[in-house]
Design a protein around this motif. Structure first.
Motif, PDB file in Angstrom:
ATOM      1  N   GLN A  50       0.698  -1.098   0.006  1.00  0.00           N
ATOM      2  CA  GLN A  50       0.060  -0.049   0.074  1.00  0.00           C
ATOM      3  C   GLN A  50       0.726   1.430  -0.031  1.00  0.00           C
ATOM      4  OE1 GLN A  50      -3.366   0.087   2.986  1.00  0.00           O
ATOM      5  NE2 GLN A  50      -3.609  -2.122   2.568  1.00  0.00           N
ATOM      6  N   GLU A  51       0.378   2.278  -0.640  1.00  0.00           N
ATOM      7  CA  GLU A  51       1.122   3.541  -0.666  1.00  0.00           C
ATOM      8  C   GLU A  51       1.375   4.236   0.666  1.00  0.00           C
ATOM      9  OE1 GLU A  51       0.734   7.875  -2.999  1.00  0.00           O
ATOM     10  OE2 GLU A  51      -0.521   6.176  -3.436  1.00  0.00           O
ATOM     11  N   ILE A  52       2.351   4.857   1.058  1.00  0.00           N
ATOM     12  CA  ILE A  52       2.790   5.532   2.132  1.00  0.00           C
ATOM     13  C   ILE A  52       3.255   7.092   1.766  1.00  0.00           C
ATOM     14  CG2 ILE A  52       3.085   3.587   3.657  1.00  0.00           C
ATOM     15  CD1 ILE A  52       5.950   3.737   3.385  1.00  0.00           C
ATOM     16  N   THR A  53       3.481   7.940   2.908  1.00  0.00           N
ATOM     17  CA  THR A  53       4.053   9.226   2.460  1.00  0.00           C
ATOM     18  C   THR A  53       5.558   9.058   2.568  1.00  0.00           C
ATOM     19  OG1 THR A  53       3.873   9.544   4.904  1.00  0.00           O
ATOM     20  CG2 THR A  53       2.072  10.247   3.638  1.00  0.00           C
ATOM     21  N   GLY A  54       6.100   8.203   3.406  1.00  0.00           N
ATOM     22  CA  GLY A  54       7.337   8.197   3.539  1.00  0.00           C
ATOM     23  C   GLY A  54       7.885   7.221   4.520  1.00  0.00           C
ATOM     24  N   HIS A  55       9.455   6.989   4.728  1.00  0.00           N
ATOM     25  CA  HIS A  55       9.855   6.163   5.726  1.00  0.00           C
ATOM     26  C   HIS A  55       9.576   6.402   7.071  1.00  0.00           C
ATOM     27  CE1 HIS A  55      12.479   2.641   6.555  1.00  0.00           C
ATOM     28  NE2 HIS A  55      13.010   3.338   7.582  1.00  0.00           N
ATOM     29  N   ALA A  56       9.562   7.693   7.238  1.00  0.00           N
ATOM     30  CA  ALA A  56       8.953   8.383   8.576  1.00  0.00           C
ATOM     31  C   ALA A  56       7.884   7.740   9.102  1.00  0.00           C
ATOM     32  CB  ALA A  56       9.181   9.715   8.783  1.00  0.00           C
ATOM     33  N   GLN A  57       6.564   7.560   8.249  1.00  0.00           N
ATOM     34  CA  GLN A  57       5.619   7.067   8.554  1.00  0.00           C
ATOM     35  C   GLN A  57       5.715   5.607   9.505  1.00  0.00           C
ATOM     36  OE1 GLN A  57       2.695   7.037   5.476  1.00  0.00           O
ATOM     37  NE2 GLN A  57       1.397   5.155   6.294  1.00  0.00           N
ATOM     38  N   LEU A  58       6.517   4.718   8.778  1.00  0.00           N
ATOM     39  CA  LEU A  58       6.825   3.405   9.187  1.00  0.00           C
ATOM     40  C   LEU A  58       7.537   3.563  10.591  1.00  0.00           C
ATOM     41  CD1 LEU A  58       7.979   1.679   6.068  1.00  0.00           C
ATOM     42  CD2 LEU A  58       5.815   1.254   6.977  1.00  0.00           C
ATOM     43  N   ILE A  59       8.463   4.280  10.768  1.00  0.00           N
ATOM     44  CA  ILE A  59       9.231   4.510  11.958  1.00  0.00           C
ATOM     45  C   ILE A  59       7.995   5.236  13.357  1.00  0.00           C
ATOM     46  CG2 ILE A  59      11.037   5.830  13.328  1.00  0.00           C
ATOM     47  CD1 ILE A  59      11.948   3.701  11.135  1.00  0.00           C
ATOM     48  N   LYS A  60       7.361   6.054  12.971  1.00  0.00           N
ATOM     49  CA  LYS A  60       6.403   6.482  13.955  1.00  0.00           C
ATOM     50  C   LYS A  60       5.529   5.299  14.051  1.00  0.00           C
ATOM     51  CE  LYS A  60       6.387  11.318  12.398  1.00  0.00           C
ATOM     52  NZ  LYS A  60       5.514  12.338  11.666  1.00  0.00           N
ATOM     53  N   GLU A  61       4.982   4.608  13.382  1.00  0.00           N
ATOM     54  CA  GLU A  61       4.137   3.220  13.555  1.00  0.00           C
ATOM     55  C   GLU A  61       4.793   2.429  14.540  1.00  0.00           C
ATOM     56  OE1 GLU A  61       0.284   1.579  13.372  1.00  0.00           O
ATOM     57  OE2 GLU A  61       0.766   3.464  12.744  1.00  0.00           O
ATOM     58  N   VAL A  62       6.095   2.047  14.221  1.00  0.00           N
ATOM     59  CA  VAL A  62       6.690   1.026  14.888  1.00  0.00           C
ATOM     60  C   VAL A  62       6.836   1.417  16.370  1.00  0.00           C
ATOM     61  CG1 VAL A  62       8.997  -0.170  15.355  1.00  0.00           C
ATOM     62  CG2 VAL A  62       7.736  -0.027  13.264  1.00  0.00           C
ATOM     63  N   ALA A  63       7.179   2.865  16.491  1.00  0.00           N
ATOM     64  CA  ALA A  63       7.202   3.458  17.700  1.00  0.00           C
ATOM     65  C   ALA A  63       6.053   3.308  18.700  1.00  0.00           C
ATOM     66  CB  ALA A  63       7.806   4.804  17.760  1.00  0.00           C
ATOM     67  N   LYS A  64       4.827   3.680  18.019  1.00  0.00           N
ATOM     68  CA  LYS A  64       3.461   3.580  18.729  1.00  0.00           C
ATOM     69  C   LYS A  64       3.066   1.993  19.167  1.00  0.00           C
ATOM     70  CE  LYS A  64       1.164   5.462  15.639  1.00  0.00           C
ATOM     71  NZ  LYS A  64      -0.279   6.076  14.927  1.00  0.00           N
ATOM     72  N   LEU A  65       3.721   1.037  18.160  1.00  0.00           N
ATOM     73  CA  LEU A  65       3.352  -0.316  18.451  1.00  0.00           C
ATOM     74  C   LEU A  65       4.301  -1.009  19.422  1.00  0.00           C
ATOM     75  CD1 LEU A  65       3.240  -1.567  14.867  1.00  0.00           C
ATOM     76  CD2 LEU A  65       1.292  -1.749  16.378  1.00  0.00           C
ATOM     77  N   LEU A 125       6.495  -6.079  25.297  1.00  0.00           N
ATOM     78  CA  LEU A 125       7.286  -7.570  25.392  1.00  0.00           C
ATOM     79  C   LEU A 125       6.662  -8.407  24.525  1.00  0.00           C
ATOM     80  CD1 LEU A 125       6.916  -7.688  29.261  1.00  0.00           C
ATOM     81  CD2 LEU A 125       8.922  -7.204  27.839  1.00  0.00           C
ATOM     82  N   LYS A 126       5.341  -9.056  24.499  1.00  0.00           N
ATOM     83  CA  LYS A 126       4.811  -9.733  23.671  1.00  0.00           C
ATOM     84  C   LYS A 126       3.869  -9.474  22.538  1.00  0.00           C
ATOM     85  CE  LYS A 126       2.151 -14.077  23.632  1.00  0.00           C
ATOM     86  NZ  LYS A 126       1.048 -15.046  24.286  1.00  0.00           N
ATOM     87  N   VAL A 127       4.494  -9.859  21.212  1.00  0.00           N
ATOM     88  CA  VAL A 127       3.872  -9.040  20.037  1.00  0.00           C
ATOM     89  C   VAL A 127       2.807 -10.465  19.231  1.00  0.00           C
ATOM     90  CG1 VAL A 127       4.315  -8.052  17.717  1.00  0.00           C
ATOM     91  CG2 VAL A 127       5.515  -7.673  19.591  1.00  0.00           C
ATOM     92  N   PRO A 128       1.613 -10.129  19.120  1.00  0.00           N
ATOM     93  CA  PRO A 128       0.907 -11.148  18.620  1.00  0.00           C
ATOM     94  C   PRO A 128       1.152 -11.298  17.118  1.00  0.00           C
ATOM     95  CG  PRO A 128      -0.543  -9.495  19.345  1.00  0.00           C
ATOM     96  CD  PRO A 128       0.655  -8.987  19.860  1.00  0.00           C
TER      97      PRO A 128
END
Length: 215
Positions: A143-158, A164-167
């Motif tokens: 899917q289209e994204i605005t940039g790599h920063a979008q992924l970094i922010k999402e990973v930080a929130k997750l 600890l445990k990621v389902p």
């Protein structure tokens, strides 16, 4: 173009391949070749090209990593909602190609595709590095994204949500390619390559016939 591609050529002469020396099962033969590729320190020995065809008959291919194999087939993991996942849902067939140039070898595999059991996907997902598990949630693959920063922010929130445990996401898991045809290709001088094809016996699914193909 200024590149003279026609002058680029290499003669292959490292090894040979005959029907007699090939294992009865293509899975055993593949395991042997894969081990030899690993022992030879081939770059990315488990990397394979996965080719699929969508509902419009358009082929598409990409490189993924083989993660498991058995006497049933070859397993890789991905996002089920990715372009490849949607293509497989529409046309559950695929072709795999392994290329090990250091050994002058390639393996071509064609067959049907189905999802592996959820428990199998759960076990593999849990074995992945923590950041890779977060990445599976953060990436809505293809899917289209605005940039790599979008992924970094999402990973930080997750990371805050799952410290600890990621389902495992429901949309992420494994596919198994169950082959009908497996071809082993060994480069030879003067382009007179060795090609040994295994084809599944329709009367006895666990039996395979072997033939030599012209290069």
């Amino acid at each position: 173009m200024s590149l003279n591609l026609q002058s680029i050529r290499q003669d292959y002469a490292k090894q040979t391949l005959s029907i007699k020396e090939c294992a009865i099962s293509p899975f055993n033969q593949f395991e042997l070749w894969l081990k030899q590729a690993i022992d030879a320190k081939v770059n990315e020995p488990t990397a394979m090209n996965v080719a699929t065809v969508d509902q419009n008959g358009m082929p598409t291919a990409r490189i993924v990593l083989l993660k498991e194999m058995s006497q049933e087939g070859f397993i890789f993991y991905t996002n089920y909602e990715s372009r490849k996942g949607l293509a497989i849902a529409q046309n559950p067939h695929a072709a795999l190609t392994f290329f090990w140039p250091e050994l002058e070898r390639q393996v071509r595999i064609e067959g049907s595709v189905q999802k592996v059991d959820t428990q199998v996907s759960d076990v593999y997902f849990a074995s992945r590095p923590y950041t890779s598990r977060l990445g599976a949630w953060a990436s809505h693959q293809s899917q289209e994204i605005t940039g790599h920063a979008q992924l970094i922010k999402e990973v930080a929130k997750l990371g805050i949500k799952y410290p600890l445990k990621v389902p495992r996401p429901d949309y992420w898991g494994g596919y198994i390619v169950i082959p009908d045809r497996v071809e082993f290709w060994q480069g030879r001088p003067s382009r007179l390559h060795d090609r040994i094809l295994y084809e599944k016996n329709n009367d006895s699914p666990n039996l395979w016939t072997k033939v030599r193909l012209s290069p």
